[in-house]
Design an enzyme around this catalytic site. Structure first.
Site, mmCIF file in Angstrom:
data_model
loop_
_atom_site.group_PDB
_atom_site.id
_atom_site.type_symbol
_atom_site.label_atom_id
_atom_site.label_comp_id
_atom_site.label_asym_id
_atom_site.label_seq_id
_atom_site.Cartn_x
_atom_site.Cartn_y
_atom_site.Cartn_z
ATOM 1 N N HIS A 72 0.867 -1.207 0.000
ATOM 2 C CA HIS A 72 0.000 0.000 0.000
ATOM 3 C C HIS A 72 0.893 1.243 0.000
ATOM 4 O O HIS A 72 1.488 1.579 1.017
ATOM 5 C CB HIS A 72 -0.895 0.014 1.249
ATOM 6 C CG HIS A 72 -1.803 1.209 1.330
ATOM 7 N ND1 HIS A 72 -3.142 1.098 1.646
ATOM 8 C CD2 HIS A 72 -1.593 2.531 1.151
ATOM 9 C CE1 HIS A 72 -3.697 2.297 1.647
ATOM 10 N NE2 HIS A 72 -2.770 3.194 1.357
ATOM 11 N N HIS A 96 1.369 5.451 -1.782
ATOM 12 C CA HIS A 96 0.953 6.571 -2.631
ATOM 13 C C HIS A 96 2.211 7.119 -3.290
ATOM 14 O O HIS A 96 3.084 7.659 -2.603
ATOM 15 C CB HIS A 96 0.294 7.668 -1.789
ATOM 16 C CG HIS A 96 -0.918 7.180 -1.065
ATOM 17 N ND1 HIS A 96 -2.183 7.284 -1.593
ATOM 18 C CD2 HIS A 96 -1.062 6.544 0.123
ATOM 19 C CE1 HIS A 96 -3.053 6.745 -0.753
ATOM 20 N NE2 HIS A 96 -2.396 6.286 0.294
ATOM 21 N N LYS A 133 -9.637 -0.576 -5.293
ATOM 22 C CA LYS A 133 -9.586 0.142 -4.019
ATOM 23 C C LYS A 133 -10.934 0.794 -3.727
ATOM 24 O O LYS A 133 -11.473 1.524 -4.560
ATOM 25 C CB LYS A 133 -8.499 1.216 -4.112
ATOM 26 C CG LYS A 133 -8.471 2.183 -2.944
ATOM 27 C CD LYS A 133 -7.838 1.560 -1.716
ATOM 28 C CE LYS A 133 -7.943 2.483 -0.528
ATOM 29 N NZ LYS A 133 -6.821 2.386 0.383
ATOM 30 N N HIS A 168 -10.306 1.173 2.371
ATOM 31 C CA HIS A 168 -10.052 2.197 3.389
ATOM 32 C C HIS A 168 -11.198 2.057 4.384
ATOM 33 O O HIS A 168 -12.311 2.486 4.114
ATOM 34 C CB HIS A 168 -10.007 3.600 2.780
ATOM 35 C CG HIS A 168 -9.652 4.639 3.793
ATOM 36 N ND1 HIS A 168 -8.419 5.250 3.837
ATOM 37 C CD2 HIS A 168 -10.351 5.140 4.848
ATOM 38 C CE1 HIS A 168 -8.382 6.085 4.877
ATOM 39 N NE2 HIS A 168 -9.540 6.044 5.492
ATOM 40 N N HIS A 182 -4.212 -0.491 6.311
ATOM 41 C CA HIS A 182 -3.653 0.328 7.397
ATOM 42 C C HIS A 182 -4.484 0.266 8.687
ATOM 43 O O HIS A 182 -5.036 1.259 9.135
ATOM 44 C CB HIS A 182 -3.426 1.779 6.952
ATOM 45 C CG HIS A 182 -4.488 2.385 6.062
ATOM 46 N ND1 HIS A 182 -5.812 2.370 6.384
ATOM 47 C CD2 HIS A 182 -4.392 3.027 4.878
ATOM 48 C CE1 HIS A 182 -6.493 2.975 5.418
ATOM 49 N NE2 HIS A 182 -5.649 3.372 4.496
ATOM 50 N N ASP A 222 1.689 2.760 3.456
ATOM 51 C CA ASP A 222 0.820 3.939 3.305
ATOM 52 C C ASP A 222 1.642 5.225 3.260
ATOM 53 O O ASP A 222 1.176 6.282 3.694
ATOM 54 C CB ASP A 222 -0.239 4.009 4.417
ATOM 55 C CG ASP A 222 -1.367 4.982 4.079
ATOM 56 O OD1 ASP A 222 -1.547 5.307 2.893
ATOM 57 O OD2 ASP A 222 -2.057 5.437 5.022
HETATM 58 C C1 NCD Z 1 -3.469 9.297 2.015
HETATM 59 C C2 NCD Z 1 -3.085 10.324 0.951
HETATM 60 O O1 NCD Z 1 -2.556 11.382 1.307
HETATM 61 O O2 NCD Z 1 -3.291 10.047 -0.235
HETATM 62 N N1 NCD Z 1 -3.341 9.909 3.306
HETATM 63 C C3 NCD Z 1 -3.163 9.258 4.482
HETATM 64 O O3 NCD Z 1 -3.210 9.922 5.510
HETATM 65 N N2 NCD Z 1 -2.933 7.971 4.541
HETATM 66 C C4 NCD Z 1 -4.824 8.770 1.761
HETATM 67 C C5 NCD Z 1 -5.136 7.522 2.554
HETATM 68 O O4 NCD Z 1 -4.547 6.471 2.357
HETATM 69 O O5 NCD Z 1 -6.012 7.593 3.428
HETATM 70 ZN ZN ZN Z 2 -3.190 5.162 1.817
#
Ligand code: NCD
Ligand code: ZN
Length: 342
Positions: A15, A17, A99, A136, A174, A247
């Protein structure tokens, strides 16, 4: 006995971003330095909802991360997701998973699902073809306290969904609470969970340590100490249901240090070091490789990586800023360091 080096099978991040554009070019190498593959979140603006968009994004990630790193793409589910197109993208090998963001739950989730009933045909199809759902797991009901949103999501959505679709492979992403850890543990093998470094290391006090600390804010938000301990126990238990998912969610410093700061912790630079520290503290270094490099691949039905990564014991201070971003552990000293891949 303490060990000074350890070599494990190369891990994956289930996971992450990676963003796009300049931010992608900045952050992708940190992930690729440690991980062979990663489940890449689709919450770009606009979100990644089509096979064409995913193909283009995947190519930009490969260009930014360099060879040796495989991005695994996820489809952002919306109320309009077409089950046939989704299944087709999975069968073609473009989508590794889909997702589910409840609309409004977190960063760039405005186009997410407003009512789970709207996507039941897509979810049924996913169950049938063995496609994994990443969730999520927080309700968006403003009446529910922010710190209770994960636990309430289990009662209102996850438990009922697993009753209706008992074979559906779901990753509860998460996890941050004792309730989530217990739900996953007590479910069948089709339910897994990812665990971030921050939810193993900080509790909600970190948000207010001497003042408001925006760089410790992410969603789901860190909870009370008893929840951190429950999540730690689950992650280090040796159960194959729990696996690594950082995450890592970078935001520009100004976007974090603001009157309405973004949620997300940028932990990619030292993620493996963070996790190693936790497993050592729990006396569970013998279970570290399964958590980092085996359980996730098995859950997704993917082969294990062939390469290896070596970590060495070496105290090092984490910089206050890395590539213009404030990393998790900024200014702290970590005890492990990735020495290299082989
Ligand atoms: C994530 C993001 O910034 O894209 N932020 C986070 O706090 N984890 C989005 C998410 O996974 O909830
Ligand atoms: Zn995330």
């Amino acid at each position: 006995m303490t060990v000074d080096t350890m070599t494990i099978r190369q891990p994956d991040d289930w996971h992450v971003h990676l963003r796009d554009g300049d931010m992608l070019r900045t952050v992708a190498p940190f992930t690729a330095r440690q991980f062979a593959r990663a489940i890449v979140m689709p919450n770009l603006v606009p979100p990644v909802t089509s096979v064409e968009a995913a193909r283009g994004y995947r190519a930009r990630i490969v260009a930014a991360a360099g060879s040796g790193f495989t991005p695994l793409m996820t489809c952002y589910l919306t109320d309009q997701t077409d089950p046939d197109a989704l299944a087709h993208g999975f069968e073609e090998g473009v989508w590794a998973a889909a997702k589910l963001y409840p609309a409004g739950a977190t960063t760039n989730s405005a186009s997410g699902v407003t009512d789970i009933r709207n996507i039941m045909p897509a979810l049924e199809r996913m169950q049938r073809i063995g496609m994994v759902l990443c969730v999520h797991g927080e309700v968006t009901d403003p009446e529910v306290d922010v710190f209770d949103r994960e636990a309430v999501f289990i009662e209102r959505f996850l438990e009922p969904l697993t009753q209706v679709l008992p074979e559906f492979k779901i990753v509860f992403e998460h996890i941050t609470t004792a309730e989530a850890a217990q739900f996953v543990r007590d479910s069948g093998p089709q339910i897994g969970a990812t665990v971030t470094p921050q939810h193993l290391i900080i509790n909600r006090n970190a948000l207010f340590a001497g003042g408001l600390r925006p760089h410790t804010y992410c969603l789901p938000v860190a909870k009370r100490e008893r929840h951190r301990l429950a999540v730690r126990a689950a992650a280090t238990s040796g159960s194959p249901k729990f696996f690594l998912g950082t995450d890592s969610a970078p935001h520009a410093r100004e976007a974090k240090e603001s009157s309405c700061g973004c949620a997300g912790i940028f932990n990619a630079p030292f993620a493996l070091e963070s996790y190693a520290t936790v497993f050592e503290e729990e006396g569970a270094l013998d279970r570290f490789e399964a958590f980092a490099s085996v359980n996730g691949a098995n859950f997704y039905g993917l082969p294990l990586n062939e390469g290896a990564v070596t970590l060495g014991r070496s105290e090092h201070r984490i910089d206050d800023e890395i590539a213009g971003l404030v990393p998790f552990h900024a200014g702290e000293t970590l005890k492990w360091k990735v020495a290299g891949l082989s």
